[in-house]
Scaffold this active site. Structure first.
Site, PDB file in Angstrom:
ATOM      1  N   GLY A  11     -13.161  20.426   8.739  1.00 14.17           N
ATOM      2  CA  GLY A  11     -12.722  19.231   8.011  1.00 14.17           C
ATOM      3  C   GLY A  11     -13.396  17.966   8.495  1.00 14.17           C
ATOM      4  N   PHE A  12     -12.896  16.839   8.008  1.00 11.92           N
ATOM      5  CA  PHE A  12     -13.487  15.534   8.334  1.00 11.92           C
ATOM      6  C   PHE A  12     -13.533  15.303   9.856  1.00 11.92           C
ATOM      7  CE2 PHE A  12     -11.726  11.005   8.836  1.00 11.92           C
ATOM      8  CZ  PHE A  12     -12.965  10.462   9.153  1.00 11.92           C
ATOM      9  N   LEU A  68      -6.091  21.254  14.733  1.00 13.98           N
ATOM     10  CA  LEU A  68      -6.343  20.165  13.784  1.00 13.98           C
ATOM     11  C   LEU A  68      -6.010  20.559  12.347  1.00 13.98           C
ATOM     12  CD1 LEU A  68      -9.810  18.833  14.949  1.00 13.98           C
ATOM     13  CD2 LEU A  68      -8.035  17.360  14.088  1.00 13.98           C
ATOM     14  N   TYR A 140       5.376  16.988   5.310  1.00 10.30           N
ATOM     15  CA  TYR A 140       4.336  16.613   6.279  1.00 10.30           C
ATOM     16  C   TYR A 140       4.938  15.956   7.514  1.00 10.30           C
ATOM     17  CZ  TYR A 140      -0.135  14.968   8.098  1.00 10.30           C
ATOM     18  OH  TYR A 140      -1.236  14.747   8.893  1.00 10.30           O
ATOM     19  N   LYS A 144       5.396  17.809  11.148  1.00 12.17           N
ATOM     20  CA  LYS A 144       4.624  17.307  12.287  1.00 12.17           C
ATOM     21  C   LYS A 144       5.568  16.992  13.447  1.00 12.17           C
ATOM     22  CE  LYS A 144       0.171  17.070  11.223  1.00 12.17           C
ATOM     23  NZ  LYS A 144      -0.849  17.763  12.035  1.00 12.17           N
ATOM     24  N   GLN A 157       8.927  25.292  28.891  1.00 15.38           N
ATOM     25  CA  GLN A 157       9.234  26.687  29.221  1.00 15.38           C
ATOM     26  C   GLN A 157       8.101  27.390  29.964  1.00 15.38           C
ATOM     27  OE1 GLN A 157      11.788  28.155  26.325  1.00 15.38           O
ATOM     28  NE2 GLN A 157      11.437  30.304  26.774  1.00 15.38           N
TER      29      GLN A 157
END
Ligand code: UDP
Length: 307
Positions: A11-12, A68, A140, A144, A157
């Site tokens: 991706g970008f 990402l 989204y 996140k 943990q």
């Protein structure tokens, strides 16, 4: 030779990180299903696995695991809520397991959207946000936020070395300008260069602060490498806010365009303001953004013109 696994590496931002890692002599493996990037844009030196991160498993060990892969464009993720959630919950879990097995440094690109429609500006990391848990953006922002919780659980943990960054509206060459994927800067530039009207949602008084990709790369690289950054959560963004309307005017002027501005329906639950407090990134990484909006936009315009 050090090894790095990058999900969403085509991706970008991912492809720029791949270039940086390869130029630093790192052996890079990219997992990407090309769902949001158009064509392969990583060099031959990188091992490329065309797969969705939710379906990826490996017993190989990596020094760095960078997650990402995501669908960050609001128009796109609102159309694809479940696959947006999957890359953040199942995808993050898969990448965390790979990092746990390899005792890797795990880096996550979270988002400034974890702050929702913030009431504190510029936003510091210890602001917990103002988020609608079931609104149209929740696929989204809430997923996140969940990823961050999951990552912190692995740290607590398993004592995994985790590093969470929250990028703020990064732009520059290789960002998509078309379709649902177009974020505001590449879309406005594309519209201006083609004499089409610039489509401002609502009154255009909403603000963002934009970060040029080279600043993002510099911060990300430091964040991966600095030993003291273990466990940190850092904003990677600029402070200077600009309204969407002023951004449109600036782009018309830089491109010397005759396009006009049209106002569209406001976007659902569009955050009204966003600006990064990056004091912590300065303290931990010795990093501050260097490229101003004007010159970043000029370089992005040149890139889009040359294509
Ligand atoms: N925006 C706009 N016209 C467009 C695309 C975006 O006015 O064609 C506005 C959008 O409403 C938001 C800002 O630009 O306020 C940034 O949108 P983008 O999709 O780039 O990312 P966001 O920061 O919302 O995740």
């Amino acid at each position: 030779m050090e090894r790095m696994l990058i999900s969403g590496g085509n991706g970008f931002l991912g492809s720029h990180l791949v270039d940086k890692a390869i130029s630093g002599g790192i052996d890079v493996t990219v997992v990407d299903d090309l769902s949001t990037s158009k064509k392969r844009q990583i060099p031959k030196e990188a091992t490329f696995i065309k797969k969705s991160i939710e379906d990826f498993q490996t017993s190989e060990k990596f020094d760095y695991v960078v997650h990402l892969a995501a669908r960050p464009s609001p128009e796109d993720y609102m159309q694809n809520p479940l696959s947006t959630i999957d890359s953040n919950d199942i995808g993050t879990r898969r990448m965390l397991e790979i990092a746990r097995m390899g005792k890797s440094i795990f880096m996550y690109t979270s988002t400034s959207e974890v702050y929702g429609d913030p009431k504190v500006l510029p936003i510091p990391e210890d602001y917990f946000g103002y988020v609608n848990p079931n609104g149209v953006r929740s696929c989204y922002d809430e997923s996140k936020r969940f990823s961050e919780a999951l990552i912190k659980a692995y740290e607590r943990q398993f004592d995994l070395d985790v590093r969470i960054q929250r990028p703020f509206n990064v732009y520059g060459p290789r960002i998509r300008e078309d379709g649902f994927y177009g974020r505001v800067i590449p879309r406005f530039i594309d519209q201006a260069l083609n004499g089409k009207p610039l489509t401002v949602h609502g009154d255009g008084k909403q603000t963002r602060s934009y970060l040029y990709y080279t600043d993002w790369i510099e911060a990300t690289w430091k964040f991966l490498k600095v030993p003291d950054a273990k466990g940190e959560v850092l904003n990677i963004g600029a402070k200077d806010e600009i309204t969407v309307l002023d951004l449109a005017k600036k782009i018309i002027s830089i491109t010397d365009s005759r396009s006009r501005i049209v106002h569209m329906e406001p976007r659902a639950e569009d955050p009204k303001r966003r600006s990064a407090d990056s004091t912590k990134a300065k303290e931990v990484l010795g990093w501050t953004p260097r490229t101003g909006l004007e010159s970043g936009l000029e370089m992005t315009v040149r890139w889009l013109k040359d294509r």
